[in-house]
Design a protein around this motif. Sequence first.
Motif, PDB file in Angstrom:
ATOM      1  N   LEU A  60       0.832  -1.196   0.000  1.00  0.00           N
ATOM      2  CA  LEU A  60       0.000   0.000   0.000  1.00  0.00           C
ATOM      3  C   LEU A  60       0.870   1.251   0.000  1.00  0.00           C
ATOM      4  O   LEU A  60       0.616   2.204  -0.735  1.00  0.00           O
ATOM      5  CB  LEU A  60      -0.937   0.008   1.199  1.00  0.00           C
ATOM      6  CG  LEU A  60      -1.873   1.196   1.321  1.00  0.00           C
ATOM      7  CD1 LEU A  60      -2.778   1.296   0.086  1.00  0.00           C
ATOM      8  CD2 LEU A  60      -2.705   1.094   2.578  1.00  0.00           C
ATOM      9  N   GLU A  61       1.924   1.228   0.787  1.00  0.00           N
ATOM     10  CA  GLU A  61       2.836   2.375   0.824  1.00  0.00           C
ATOM     11  C   GLU A  61       3.479   2.590  -0.548  1.00  0.00           C
ATOM     12  O   GLU A  61       3.591   3.721  -1.019  1.00  0.00           O
ATOM     13  CB  GLU A  61       3.914   2.151   1.877  1.00  0.00           C
ATOM     14  CG  GLU A  61       4.851   3.322   2.026  1.00  0.00           C
ATOM     15  CD  GLU A  61       5.898   3.088   3.099  1.00  0.00           C
ATOM     16  OE1 GLU A  61       6.920   3.795   3.057  1.00  0.00           O
ATOM     17  OE2 GLU A  61       5.704   2.220   3.959  1.00  0.00           O
ATOM     18  N   ALA A  62       3.872   1.500  -1.206  1.00  0.00           N
ATOM     19  CA  ALA A  62       4.490   1.612  -2.527  1.00  0.00           C
ATOM     20  C   ALA A  62       3.508   2.171  -3.553  1.00  0.00           C
ATOM     21  O   ALA A  62       3.880   2.944  -4.431  1.00  0.00           O
ATOM     22  CB  ALA A  62       5.007   0.251  -2.979  1.00  0.00           C
ATOM     23  N   VAL A  63       2.248   1.810  -3.445  1.00  0.00           N
ATOM     24  CA  VAL A  63       1.229   2.297  -4.377  1.00  0.00           C
ATOM     25  C   VAL A  63       0.898   3.759  -4.098  1.00  0.00           C
ATOM     26  O   VAL A  63       0.726   4.556  -5.020  1.00  0.00           O
ATOM     27  CB  VAL A  63      -0.049   1.433  -4.285  1.00  0.00           C
ATOM     28  CG1 VAL A  63      -1.192   2.058  -5.040  1.00  0.00           C
ATOM     29  CG2 VAL A  63       0.223   0.031  -4.801  1.00  0.00           C
ATOM     30  N   MET A  64       0.844   4.132  -2.838  1.00  0.00           N
ATOM     31  CA  MET A  64       0.456   5.485  -2.454  1.00  0.00           C
ATOM     32  C   MET A  64       1.604   6.479  -2.617  1.00  0.00           C
ATOM     33  O   MET A  64       1.353   7.657  -2.859  1.00  0.00           O
ATOM     34  CB  MET A  64      -0.022   5.517  -1.005  1.00  0.00           C
ATOM     35  CG  MET A  64      -1.274   4.711  -0.759  1.00  0.00           C
ATOM     36  SD  MET A  64      -2.692   5.346  -1.642  1.00  0.00           S
ATOM     37  CE  MET A  64      -2.978   6.838  -0.728  1.00  0.00           C
ATOM     38  N   ARG A  65       2.841   6.044  -2.502  1.00  0.00           N
ATOM     39  CA  ARG A  65       3.993   6.953  -2.545  1.00  0.00           C
ATOM     40  C   ARG A  65       4.024   7.799  -3.819  1.00  0.00           C
ATOM     41  O   ARG A  65       4.174   9.016  -3.721  1.00  0.00           O
ATOM     42  CB  ARG A  65       5.291   6.172  -2.385  1.00  0.00           C
ATOM     43  CG  ARG A  65       6.500   7.079  -2.213  1.00  0.00           C
ATOM     44  CD  ARG A  65       7.783   6.310  -1.974  1.00  0.00           C
ATOM     45  NE  ARG A  65       7.661   5.438  -0.823  1.00  0.00           N
ATOM     46  CZ  ARG A  65       7.916   4.131  -0.848  1.00  0.00           C
ATOM     47  NH1 ARG A  65       8.309   3.547  -1.943  1.00  0.00           N
ATOM     48  NH2 ARG A  65       7.793   3.412   0.244  1.00  0.00           N
ATOM     49  N   PRO A  66       3.871   7.230  -5.028  1.00  0.00           N
ATOM     50  CA  PRO A  66       3.914   8.083  -6.227  1.00  0.00           C
ATOM     51  C   PRO A  66       2.802   9.132  -6.230  1.00  0.00           C
ATOM     52  O   PRO A  66       3.012  10.262  -6.649  1.00  0.00           O
ATOM     53  CB  PRO A  66       3.733   7.095  -7.377  1.00  0.00           C
ATOM     54  CG  PRO A  66       4.130   5.776  -6.831  1.00  0.00           C
ATOM     55  CD  PRO A  66       3.801   5.828  -5.372  1.00  0.00           C
ATOM     56  N   MET A  67       1.642   8.791  -5.767  1.00  0.00           N
ATOM     57  CA  MET A  67       0.529   9.729  -5.752  1.00  0.00           C
ATOM     58  C   MET A  67       0.809  10.879  -4.783  1.00  0.00           C
ATOM     59  O   MET A  67       0.547  12.034  -5.089  1.00  0.00           O
ATOM     60  CB  MET A  67      -0.770   9.020  -5.361  1.00  0.00           C
ATOM     61  CG  MET A  67      -1.991   9.911  -5.482  1.00  0.00           C
ATOM     62  SD  MET A  67      -3.507   9.031  -5.211  1.00  0.00           S
ATOM     63  CE  MET A  67      -3.546   9.031  -3.430  1.00  0.00           C
ATOM     64  N   LEU A  68       1.364  10.565  -3.629  1.00  0.00           N
ATOM     65  CA  LEU A  68       1.619  11.592  -2.624  1.00  0.00           C
ATOM     66  C   LEU A  68       2.811  12.466  -3.000  1.00  0.00           C
ATOM     67  O   LEU A  68       2.828  13.654  -2.703  1.00  0.00           O
ATOM     68  CB  LEU A  68       1.854  10.950  -1.260  1.00  0.00           C
ATOM     69  CG  LEU A  68       0.644  10.202  -0.674  1.00  0.00           C
ATOM     70  CD1 LEU A  68       1.026   9.520   0.631  1.00  0.00           C
ATOM     71  CD2 LEU A  68      -0.529  11.136  -0.462  1.00  0.00           C
ATOM     72  N   SER A  69       3.809  11.904  -3.685  1.00  0.00           N
ATOM     73  CA  SER A  69       4.991  12.694  -4.025  1.00  0.00           C
ATOM     74  C   SER A  69       4.837  13.451  -5.345  1.00  0.00           C
ATOM     75  O   SER A  69       5.675  14.263  -5.684  1.00  0.00           O
ATOM     76  CB  SER A  69       6.219  11.788  -4.081  1.00  0.00           C
ATOM     77  OG  SER A  69       6.088  10.863  -5.134  1.00  0.00           O
ATOM     78  N   SER A  70       3.766  13.211  -6.085  1.00  0.00           N
ATOM     79  CA  SER A  70       3.587  13.881  -7.370  1.00  0.00           C
ATOM     80  C   SER A  70       2.980  15.267  -7.225  1.00  0.00           C
ATOM     81  O   SER A  70       2.691  15.915  -8.219  1.00  0.00           O
ATOM     82  CB  SER A  70       2.712  13.023  -8.284  1.00  0.00           C
ATOM     83  OG  SER A  70       1.390  12.974  -7.789  1.00  0.00           O
ATOM     84  N   GLY A  71       2.761  15.705  -6.012  1.00  0.00           N
ATOM     85  CA  GLY A  71       2.207  17.030  -5.794  1.00  0.00           C
ATOM     86  C   GLY A  71       0.703  17.016  -5.641  1.00  0.00           C
ATOM     87  O   GLY A  71       0.095  18.034  -5.348  1.00  0.00           O
ATOM     88  N   ARG A  72       0.095  15.887  -5.859  1.00  0.00           N
ATOM     89  CA  ARG A  72      -1.353  15.808  -5.645  1.00  0.00           C
ATOM     90  C   ARG A  72      -1.640  15.878  -4.157  1.00  0.00           C
ATOM     91  O   ARG A  72      -0.802  15.560  -3.329  1.00  0.00           O
ATOM     92  CB  ARG A  72      -1.910  14.489  -6.175  1.00  0.00           C
ATOM     93  CG  ARG A  72      -1.825  14.352  -7.653  1.00  0.00           C
ATOM     94  CD  ARG A  72      -2.613  13.138  -8.037  1.00  0.00           C
ATOM     95  NE  ARG A  72      -2.152  12.567  -9.286  1.00  0.00           N
ATOM     96  CZ  ARG A  72      -2.487  11.386  -9.717  1.00  0.00           C
ATOM     97  NH1 ARG A  72      -3.264  10.620  -8.999  1.00  0.00           N
ATOM     98  NH2 ARG A  72      -2.050  10.937 -10.862  1.00  0.00           N
TER      99      ARG A  72
END
Length: 67
Positions: free
Chosen positions: A33-45
Amino acid sequence: MFQDSPIYDRLVAECGDVPTVVRREAERVSRELEAVMRPMLSSGRERPPSPGNGWQRTALLPGPGPN
């Protein structure tokens, strides 16, 4: 956890060490879950909205599901 407990040792021998298996599976799911959520959270969204007031987690009762 229950190092000197013959009852626990017997249950582990019969059923496996269920608490350890569950803990490992929960850790694996958390990492995924952390791996899936990390790109979304670090992309500025923005972070996904948290559940609002009135949201409540309910437990499922053991046994067969509703018919």
